[in-house]
Write an enzyme that holds these catalytic residues in place. Structure first.
Site, PDB file in Angstrom:
ATOM      1  N   CYS A  80      -5.247   2.676  -0.106  1.00  0.00           N
ATOM      2  CA  CYS A  80      -4.637   1.464   0.442  1.00  0.00           C
ATOM      3  C   CYS A  80      -3.125   1.607   0.504  1.00  0.00           C
ATOM      4  O   CYS A  80      -2.496   1.271   1.512  1.00  0.00           O
ATOM      5  CB  CYS A  80      -5.029   0.253  -0.401  1.00  0.00           C
ATOM      6  SG  CYS A  80      -4.353  -1.306   0.205  1.00  0.00           S
ATOM      7  N   CYS A 138      -9.617  -4.881  -5.481  1.00  0.00           N
ATOM      8  CA  CYS A 138      -9.514  -6.196  -4.841  1.00  0.00           C
ATOM      9  C   CYS A 138     -10.774  -6.615  -4.116  1.00  0.00           C
ATOM     10  O   CYS A 138     -11.135  -7.792  -4.115  1.00  0.00           O
ATOM     11  CB  CYS A 138      -8.306  -6.236  -3.899  1.00  0.00           C
ATOM     12  SG  CYS A 138      -8.443  -5.160  -2.449  1.00  0.00           S
TER      13      CYS A 138
END
Length: 376
Positions: free
Chosen positions: A117, A213
């Site tokens: 990410c 997440c």
């Protein structure tokens, strides 16, 4: 020694003439960075990426959602008086991070999506957006330090308990030139929360996120099964000689080094997962002694050292998992992006898909790293 002709972000102009985009997740760390820079007089622009929809099938019911985080970031911007933008990156995030996460597990690896990410979304697309906004730099709430020597260098955070260097090893020299990490020098997270209270931020007591997440309940298998239903194909649990010891309901339920929950009992000694064989739907188990690994192949190397990576051997320290301290190692380059790492002290549970991060011995400097790419 600090050059007094430069502002705190390293530019030879007043803070009011220095635009900085702050990557705001909605958490306390990035919120404090934005508030701190605004108080110092910088031209702050907050940007939050909407990366996933927790209302869809990727979240545990009742978990803190992306919408809440965006709301928290917006409130911080309103409190401190700077503009805030939300960018929809759900498709990019799914393609660049979540899909690879699922495929890596299916291939028998143990991926680290937070690194991807940073590499593929935050420090690529978001950084490009910051430049489009004519920002002089981009700041984040990561606990890591940027120090300027002959060129910008990456260093571990002052607080070893908060250090995020393992997850930022793929930061390139070009990215490092543009990035700033205002929290890396703080001695503890308590200092960050004290600053949040000082600025009157409602996120001052917001809990830290503990999971990936898009996996808020910690169940990787649940996410992968939604994306790749075939991941539940059953198979055999075997020992090193190939003897069948039991059965499983999908290799995605296992990771290298795992001891508990193997579904094999009544044996004389504890068994550990040694490797995964997804092609044959097999989980290979054995004694703890068989986990020890000395030689680790890596690829996609990002090198932050001063000399060319492939100039010769490098006697440095490495981490092969985020929770372990750096260990002495020798890196033998095969090319500019591939190498074999020899661990001077064998390590247990080394798994394909994890990162191998390089550190300068006797220093806080991060020298880059690479991806472990082959099973045992």
């Amino acid at each position: 020694m600090l050059d007094k002709s430069l502002n705190s972000l390293g530019f030879a102009k007043p803070p009011s003439e220095t635009r900085v985009v702050v990557a705001m997740s909605g958490g306390v760390d990035s919120s404090v960075v934005a508030a701190m820079l605004k108080e110092e007089g910088y031209d702050v622009v907050g940007v939050t990426l909407q990366l996933y929809d927790h209302g869809a099938a990727l979240a545990k019911k009742g978990a803190c959602c992306a919408g809440r985080d965006i709301h928290d970031a917006r409130r911080v911007a309103e409190t401190m008086g700077f503009p805030h933008y939300v960018l929809d990156y759900e498709n990019t995030f799914r393609e660049a991070v979540i899909e690879e996460f699922a495929d890596s597990y299916l291939a028998g690896a143990t991926p680290v999506p937070c690194i991807r990410c940073n590499e593929r979304v935050k420090f690529k697309d978001l950084l490009a957006t910051a430049k489009d906004l004519n920002a002089d730099c981009m700041a984040t709430g990561h606990y890591i330090q940027r120090k300027v020597g002959a060129a910008p260098e990456l260093h571990r955070a002052t607080d070893p308990n908060r250090d995020q260097s393992y997850f930022l090893f793929s930061t390139t020299p070009e990215q490092l030139d543009y990035l700033r990490f205002p929290l890396g020098h703080l001695a503890s997270k308590a200092e960050t929360r004290a600053l949040a209270a000082k600025y009157g931020l409602l996120v001052a007591d917001k809990p830290d996120s503990q999971d990936i997440c898009f996996v808020p309940n910690g169940s990787y298998a649940d996410v992968i099964l939604k994306l790749r239903p075939e991941a539940a194909d059953p198979g055999e649990i075997v020992d090193l000689e190939g003897r069948v010891l039991g059965n499983h309901n999908g290799v995605i339920h296992y990771t290298v080094g795992q001891r508990k929950g193997l579904g094999v009992g009544g044996l004389a000694e504890p068994l550990y997962v040694l490797r995964l064989d997804p092609e044959n739907r097999r989980v290979v188990v054995g004694p703890k002694s068989a986990l020890a690994t000395r030689r680790v192949p890596i690829r996609e190397v990002n090198w932050l050292g001063d000399l060319p990576f492939d100039a010769g051997e490098h006697h440095i320290e490495v981490k092969v998992r985020s929770t372990k301290p750096p260990r002495p190692a020798i890196i033998r380059p095969i090319s500019a992006t591939e190498a074999e790492v020899e661990l001077l002290d064998p390590e247990d549970g080394v798994s394909a898909g994890q990162a191998c991060v390089f550190y300068e011995p006797g220093s806080t400097r991060v020298l880059g790293g690479g991806w472990i790419w082959r099973g045992r």
